[in-house]
Design a protein around this motif. Structure first.
Motif, PDB file in Angstrom:
ATOM      1  N   LEU A 106      28.065  26.484  43.929  1.00 49.04           N
ATOM      2  CA  LEU A 106      28.450  25.568  42.844  1.00 49.04           C
ATOM      3  C   LEU A 106      29.257  26.294  41.769  1.00 49.04           C
ATOM      4  N   GLU A 107      28.911  27.579  41.529  1.00 43.48           N
ATOM      5  CA  GLU A 107      29.681  28.353  40.551  1.00 43.48           C
ATOM      6  C   GLU A 107      31.105  28.591  41.046  1.00 43.48           C
ATOM      7  N   HIS A 108      31.250  28.823  42.347  1.00 42.43           N
ATOM      8  CA  HIS A 108      32.588  28.970  42.920  1.00 42.43           C
ATOM      9  C   HIS A 108      33.376  27.670  42.779  1.00 42.43           C
ATOM     10  N   ARG A 165      37.523  24.595  40.147  1.00 46.10           N
ATOM     11  CA  ARG A 165      37.902  23.368  39.437  1.00 46.10           C
ATOM     12  C   ARG A 165      38.752  23.666  38.214  1.00 46.10           C
ATOM     13  N   TRP A 166      38.369  24.692  37.453  1.00 53.38           N
ATOM     14  CA  TRP A 166      39.130  25.011  36.244  1.00 53.38           C
ATOM     15  C   TRP A 166      40.496  25.603  36.565  1.00 53.38           C
ATOM     16  N   GLU A 175      28.876  37.844  43.566  1.00 51.76           N
ATOM     17  CA  GLU A 175      27.560  37.232  43.624  1.00 51.76           C
ATOM     18  C   GLU A 175      27.546  35.973  42.767  1.00 51.76           C
ATOM     19  N   MET A 176      28.172  34.940  43.267  1.00 52.48           N
ATOM     20  CA  MET A 176      28.202  33.645  42.603  1.00 52.48           C
ATOM     21  C   MET A 176      27.688  32.597  43.584  1.00 52.48           C
ATOM     22  N   THR A 177      27.018  31.611  43.051  1.00 52.46           N
ATOM     23  CA  THR A 177      26.541  30.540  43.905  1.00 52.46           C
ATOM     24  C   THR A 177      27.709  29.663  44.335  1.00 52.46           C
ATOM     25  N   GLU A 212      32.940  25.381  40.491  1.00 47.69           N
ATOM     26  CA  GLU A 212      33.265  25.199  39.084  1.00 47.69           C
ATOM     27  C   GLU A 212      34.458  26.080  38.684  1.00 47.69           C
ATOM     28  N   GLU A 213      34.446  27.326  39.192  1.00 49.73           N
ATOM     29  CA  GLU A 213      35.566  28.229  38.912  1.00 49.73           C
ATOM     30  C   GLU A 213      36.861  27.686  39.488  1.00 49.73           C
TER      31      GLU A 213
END
Length: 292
Positions: free
Chosen positions: A23-25, A30-31, A19-21, A27-28
């Motif tokens: 944008l959170e995916h 990206r790192w 359950e991640m948005t 960001e994840e």
């Protein structure tokens, strides 16, 4: 996101982790990409520091008759009586025809070597991003993926460097349309050929992994691969003949044998995936009350 070696305790935990948005995916991801690219940069920098030694011992190795493969071929020639197998001279010289050619090739070679040695960690980072999105059964089936992908890749790279590249270079260097034509290869062309053959074999050795993925999504079956085994053998022999344009049969056999073994392993992998799918379907039927 959990480490790769940590299992989720339940299906609900998997759902919560998923359950991640969007944008959170991103960001994840990206790192994970930053760390993967960072590892490539570190190994590339180390390679550039020792680039002279790397060129002398590794990159230019197949261009010398003293290379390990050529020495083994001469020993094989002595035992079999086929004198054409022994490589005593490579009929070419290397040149750099651009002002910044050697410096550019030093950077290019450093980047390729950095990518090569950073591959296990870079793939692990990407796998960590993909892993939580898999079902528990898929995670169990894909356990050890990083190890197998890395092992197959480096096995292919070693095979390409020690077998395919020397055989191809030997043939191309000694092939002449006319004795008056001198082989003076540009260093860019030499490295491009070496990198293509070496990394190409590394990717070719991923055949069992490709069979696993295609079987998992239902495109490939072991029955299909067994039915077309003879056709695959013909294709492998053609590929071996293209990779090793040398007329001797030994070179083609050396290249064809690993490819045939990889095909057989791919059949076993496809069968393994099929058995897992059937087992899951039977368990699902039992849980739904369809057991006889």
């Amino acid at each position: 996101m959990k480490p790769i070696d940590q299992e989720f305790d339940s299906e609900s935990e998997v759902e919560e982790a998923g359950e991640m948005t969007f944008l959170e995916h991103l960001e994840e991801l990206r790192w994970h990409l930053v760390r993967a690219i960072g590892s490539i940069a570190v190994f590339s920098l180390l390679s550039f520091i020792y680039i002279r030694e790397i060129y002398d011992k590794v990159i230019l190795g197949p261009s010398s008759p003293t290379f390990w493969t050529y020495r083994m071929m001469c020993k094989l020639s002595e035992k079999t009586g086929f004198t054409d197998l022994c490589v005593e001279k490579l009929n070419f010289t290397l040149q750099s025809r651009e002002v910044g050619g050697q410096f550019t090739m030093a950077l290019t070679a450093s980047l390729m070597i950095g990518l090569l040695f950073a591959f296990p960690y870079a793939f692990w980072e990407l796998w960590r991003f993909i892993m939580p999105g898999l079902k528990s059964s898929e995670r169990r089936a894909a356990r050890g993926a990083v190890f197998f992908v890395t092992s197959l890749f480096f096995s292919g790279v070693l095979f390409g460097y020690y077998i395919v590249s020397p055989l191809a270079l030997n043939f191309l260097a000694n092939f002449q349309l006319d004795p008056r034509i001198v082989n003076e290869f540009d260093i860019t062309s030499y490295i491009s050929t070496l990198a293509t053959l070496t990394l190409g074999c590394g990717l070719t050795f991923q055949m069992p992994i490709a069979a696993f993925v295609l079987s998992k999504i239902g495109i490939l079956t072991p029955q299909f691969m067994r039915a077309y085994r003879r056709h695959a053998l013909v294709v492998i022999l053609v590929v071996a003949a293209i990779i090793t344009p040398s007329p001797d049969v030994y070179s083609q056999i050396l290249v064809a044998i690993p490819l045939v073994l990889l095909y057989e392993v791919s059949i076993w992998v496809s069968g393994y995936v099929q058995r897992l799918r059937l087992k899951e379907e039977q368990e699902l039927m039992k849980s739904d009350g369809y057991e006889d």
